[in-house]
Design a protein around this motif. Structure first.
Motif, PDB file in Angstrom:
ATOM      1  N   GLN A   1      -6.362   4.877   0.073  1.00 49.32           N
ATOM      2  CA  GLN A   1      -6.795   3.667  -0.619  1.00 49.32           C
ATOM      3  C   GLN A   1      -8.030   3.074   0.045  1.00 49.32           C
ATOM      4  O   GLN A   1      -8.940   2.604  -0.638  1.00 49.32           O
TER       5      GLN A   1
ATOM      6  N   GLU B   1       0.840  -1.190   0.000  1.00 53.90           N
ATOM      7  CA  GLU B   1       0.000   0.000   0.000  1.00 53.90           C
ATOM      8  C   GLU B   1       0.875   1.240   0.000  1.00 53.90           C
ATOM      9  O   GLU B   1       1.890   1.301   0.689  1.00 53.90           O
TER      10      GLU B   1
ATOM     11  N   GLU C   1      -2.437   4.085   2.980  1.00 49.15           N
ATOM     12  CA  GLU C   1      -3.519   3.231   3.484  1.00 49.15           C
ATOM     13  C   GLU C   1      -4.834   3.986   3.604  1.00 49.15           C
ATOM     14  O   GLU C   1      -5.883   3.482   3.222  1.00 49.15           O
TER      15      GLU C   1
END
Length: 175
Positions: A101, A95, A98
């Motif tokens: 996303q 990632e 984080e």
């Protein structure tokens, strides 16, 4: 035998204590300070030894490094990673951010729950918004499977029973 008698008088070598139940002498704090100073000194000596050893080994390794071939191309610094590098890396990728996303994933799921879309055009399967699906369940009711039947026996469409419709018809006929 008179000399062997037990007396309450202290001998000259004995320590006289008060009748308070504890001694009135304290330990000196100098022993603890000497220990801490010695510990700090030993830690400093170990640090200097290790630091010197690493400097020596680093200089030794540089001095004995074979020269780079003139045909070799210098490699790029792999310690810095750009966004383009992360997109060319094979799956699964780590990632990057984080929170963004996760927020994007949740927004995609919310959008799917609130829109119409074809799931399978050949079979006529569509996705409807969750609010509309709940309204339809309230209007039509849940499908009811007859008792004692299995899932294989009821693969044919089952007529849905609507409790609201039957109660309203009964009420209308009773008046």
């Amino acid at each position: 035998m008179s000399e062997d008698r037990i007396t309450n008088q202290p001998t000259p070598n004995q320590h006289v204590s008060n009748h308070d139940g504890f001694e009135h002498e304290d330990l000196s704090s100098s022993g603890a300070f000497y220990f801490l100073a010695g510990l700090a000194l030993v830690g400093l000596v170990i640090y200097l030894i290790v630091f010197g050893m690493y400097r020596f080994l680093d200089s030794y390794e540089r001095a004995h490094q074979p020269p780079l071939s003139p045909m070799a191309t210098p490699q790029a610094d792999t310690r810095t990673v750009t966004h383009e590098d992360t997109q060319t890396f094979p799956q699964p990728r780590l990632e990057e951010s984080e929170r963004t996303q996760l927020r994007q994933f949740i927004e995609d799921q919310d959008r799917k729950l609130a829109t119409y879309d074809w799931l399978d055009k050949d079979r006529g399967t569509v996705r409807i918004p969750i609010d509309r699906a709940m309204e339809l369940i309230v209007q039509r009711g849940l499908p009811v499977r007859p008792e004692g039947s299995t899932a294989a026996q009821t693969s044919a469409p089952v007529k849905k029973q609507t409790p609201k419709a039957s109660t309203t018809k009964a009420a209308a006929s009773g008046n």
